[in-house]
Design a protein around this motif. Structure first.
Motif, PDB file in Angstrom:
ATOM      1  N   LEU A 208       0.829  -1.205   0.000  1.00  0.00           N
ATOM      2  CA  LEU A 208       0.000   0.000   0.000  1.00  0.00           C
ATOM      3  C   LEU A 208       0.862   1.253   0.000  1.00  0.00           C
ATOM      4  O   LEU A 208       0.592   2.204  -0.741  1.00  0.00           O
ATOM      5  N   VAL A 209       1.912   1.278   0.814  1.00  0.00           N
ATOM      6  CA  VAL A 209       2.789   2.458   0.862  1.00  0.00           C
ATOM      7  C   VAL A 209       3.469   2.660  -0.488  1.00  0.00           C
ATOM      8  O   VAL A 209       3.563   3.789  -0.991  1.00  0.00           O
ATOM      9  N   ALA A 210       3.936   1.586  -1.103  1.00  0.00           N
ATOM     10  CA  ALA A 210       4.566   1.702  -2.425  1.00  0.00           C
ATOM     11  C   ALA A 210       3.563   2.198  -3.459  1.00  0.00           C
ATOM     12  O   ALA A 210       3.897   2.997  -4.346  1.00  0.00           O
ATOM     13  N   ALA A 211       2.311   1.743  -3.360  1.00  0.00           N
ATOM     14  CA  ALA A 211       1.269   2.196  -4.287  1.00  0.00           C
ATOM     15  C   ALA A 211       1.016   3.686  -4.134  1.00  0.00           C
ATOM     16  O   ALA A 211       0.797   4.409  -5.127  1.00  0.00           O
ATOM     17  N   VAL A 212       1.054   4.178  -2.900  1.00  0.00           N
ATOM     18  CA  VAL A 212       0.872   5.617  -2.661  1.00  0.00           C
ATOM     19  C   VAL A 212       2.044   6.404  -3.245  1.00  0.00           C
ATOM     20  O   VAL A 212       1.847   7.467  -3.856  1.00  0.00           O
ATOM     21  N   MET A 213       3.256   5.906  -3.080  1.00  0.00           N
ATOM     22  CA  MET A 213       4.420   6.602  -3.666  1.00  0.00           C
ATOM     23  C   MET A 213       4.320   6.622  -5.184  1.00  0.00           C
ATOM     24  O   MET A 213       4.661   7.627  -5.830  1.00  0.00           O
ATOM     25  N   ALA A 214       3.853   5.523  -5.787  1.00  0.00           N
ATOM     26  CA  ALA A 214       3.681   5.489  -7.241  1.00  0.00           C
ATOM     27  C   ALA A 214       2.612   6.486  -7.678  1.00  0.00           C
ATOM     28  O   ALA A 214       2.751   7.159  -8.706  1.00  0.00           O
ATOM     29  N   PHE A 215       1.532   6.597  -6.904  1.00  0.00           N
ATOM     30  CA  PHE A 215       0.465   7.552  -7.213  1.00  0.00           C
ATOM     31  C   PHE A 215       1.004   8.981  -7.197  1.00  0.00           C
ATOM     32  O   PHE A 215       0.785   9.767  -8.133  1.00  0.00           O
TER      33      PHE A 215
END
Length: 480
Positions: A402-409
């Motif tokens: 989830l944290v990586a997905a937020v950074m990608a966003f």
């Protein structure tokens, strides 16, 4: 569109090592590297064993794969095709990245949270990602969403308020008058937990990040106050977060709140005290604007009354403010279409706010509160991208995902601001991936330098070149 008659396709071969399908990853990951993603991960993460080695490159691989469209660990294989190994140093295999994620504990997830927060600050420093955060009104939205999972093997999964088995993701976003929503902080929780659980800590973390971004935008020291004449941040939530822990945390951090309230007996009594001549028509569904009287002719109306939140609790918990109410005529059942009514039947929607009436009057406060729905678009964007699945049985691995997905966003959003195209600046991740990232290219080498050959007549060629030139410094003036 139909296939060519004069040049029919006769064969297809996967045999060219100089092709890549995601040329947009080159400028996007250049922006990530310039913003310190790899360095921050190397400094903050302490994942044990050999599986935690080179955390910077592994986190960058996760983020890059998600930018390219990966929504599972197996999809990260998109980093290892064609010329990707020539342009990027040693792209990791999906199995290696999966083993890395499964080594995470709660503490390592918190370390990755710190990486994401600092990475956001660096992106904001290099782009106009949060333009206007130091001058205009800052809107912070908090809400949770259920990410559906299947099977009993997922740690922490359960049936929450939606009745769907899943895990609960709580996120906070910031929006300004000139910038699209950006995710400030995030937390993965068990699926059956209540929405307000941990929200007070989330509010404190989000407002601390806003304060740092404001200070950074003004060029001041990070620890300075968020005053200097700027308006207070406004926290917007739905009724699930109407409680003293969440609202009290926002007030203590110096923010205003705008929170939907349930129609309890106390709220109903407050609504009943509003005078009939206090209601004002507003712009709403089926509304018509009358230029002669400069008013809206609408079935929806708003009014407000003074209100003290948590009046039944101890005095330290009581918060004075305003109760803003919107009323809409109730819909008669189809069987009564020919039957008139003796009196109007209204449906009410109320929210509690601490904003200054001189800054936001009743109509503006209602309009601003309704825009809280923008966070639902962020949820949909994430679920249409990296959060389409939570790929691991391990809860901590999914929390790190989830944290990586937020950074990608946030990285994708920051890249869009460098294109110079106002349509792309506020576009969804799917649109940005289709126009900027998923661009095929053939590489050519000359004098140990690589050149990307992209398709002619690409509709977003100008935007792509603006992004490329910005990340590689091609648009910087020559200093003599």
């Amino acid at each position: 569109m139909q296939l060519s008659h004069t040049r029919p396709v006769a064969a297809a071969r996967f045999d060219d090592p100089n092709l890549m399908s995601t040329a947009g990853l080159v400028p996007v990951m250049a922006l990530a590297q310039a913003s310190g993603l790899l360095t921050l991960a190397d400094q903050q993460l302490s994942v044990p064993t050999d599986k935690g080695a080179n955390p910077g490159r592994k986190v960058a691989s996760l983020v890059g794969g998600m930018v390219a469209g990966a929504d599972s660990i197996a999809d990260l294989a998109i980093l290892r095709h064609g010329a990707m190994g020539t342009i990027f140093d040693r792209p990791y295999a999906p199995s290696t990245l999966g083993s890395f994620l499964r080594q995470f504990t709660f503490g390592h997830v918190r370390q990755l949270d710190a990486v994401a927060s600092r990475f956001l600050g660096n992106l904001a420093e290099k782009t106009v990602l949060v333009s206007g955060i130091d001058t205009g009104r800052v809107l912070v939205d908090i809400d949770d969403t259920i990410i559906e999972v299947h099977g009993h093997g997922k740690q922490g999964s359960g049936y929450g308020y939606s009745g769907v088995r899943g895990l609960n993701a709580l996120i906070a976003t910031v929006t300004t008058e000139t910038a699209a929503p950006v995710i400030l902080t995030q937390r993965l929780r068990r699926g059956a937990c209540g929405s307000p659980r941990g929200a007070a800590r989330m509010v404190a973390d989000a407002l601390a990040t806003v304060d740092r971004l404001r200070s950074q935008a003004r060029g001041a020291h990070v620890g300075c106050s968020s005053g200097d004449g700027a308006s207070k941040p406004l926290i917007r939530c739905d009724s699930a977060f109407y409680g003293h822990p969440t609202i009290g945390a926002a007030i203590r951090a110096g923010a205003d709140v705008s929170v939907t309230v349930r129609l309890t007996s106390t709220v109903k009594r407050a609504i009943a005290s509003i005078q009939d001549d206090a209601w004002t028509p507003i712009e709403y569904t089926d509304a018509v604007y009358d230029e002669g009287t400069d008013t809206w002719i609408s079935r929806a109306e708003v009014a407000e009354t003074p209100f003290t939140a948590f009046a039944s609790q101890k005095k330290a918990h009581q918060i004075p403010g305003r109760l803003v109410v919107r009323r809409i005529p109730g819909q008669r059942p189809p069987k009564d279409q020919g039957q008139g009514t003796l009196f109007d039947v209204w449906r009410f929607h109320a929210f509690f706010t601490t904003t200054d009436p001189d800054e936001l009057d009743t109509v503006d406060a209602d309009k601003t509160h309704r825009q809280h729905a923008v966070i639902e678009q962020v949820h949909a964007d994430l679920k249409n991208s990296a959060l389409a699945h939570l790929p691991s049985n391990s809860f901590s691995a999914n929390a790190a995902w989830l944290v990586a997905a937020v950074m990608a966003f946030n990285l994708t959003r920051a890249a869009a601001t460098l294109t110079g195209d106002p349509k792309l600046t506020k576009a969804t991740t799917g649109t940005l991936r289709r126009t900027l990232v998923s661009v095929p290219a053939r590489i050519a080498s000359s004098a140990r330098r690589l050149t990307l050959h992209l398709p002619t007549h690409w509709p977003w060629e100008t935007a792509w070149h603006n992004l490329f030139d910005s990340t590689f410094g091609r648009n910087q003036p020559i200093i003599t």
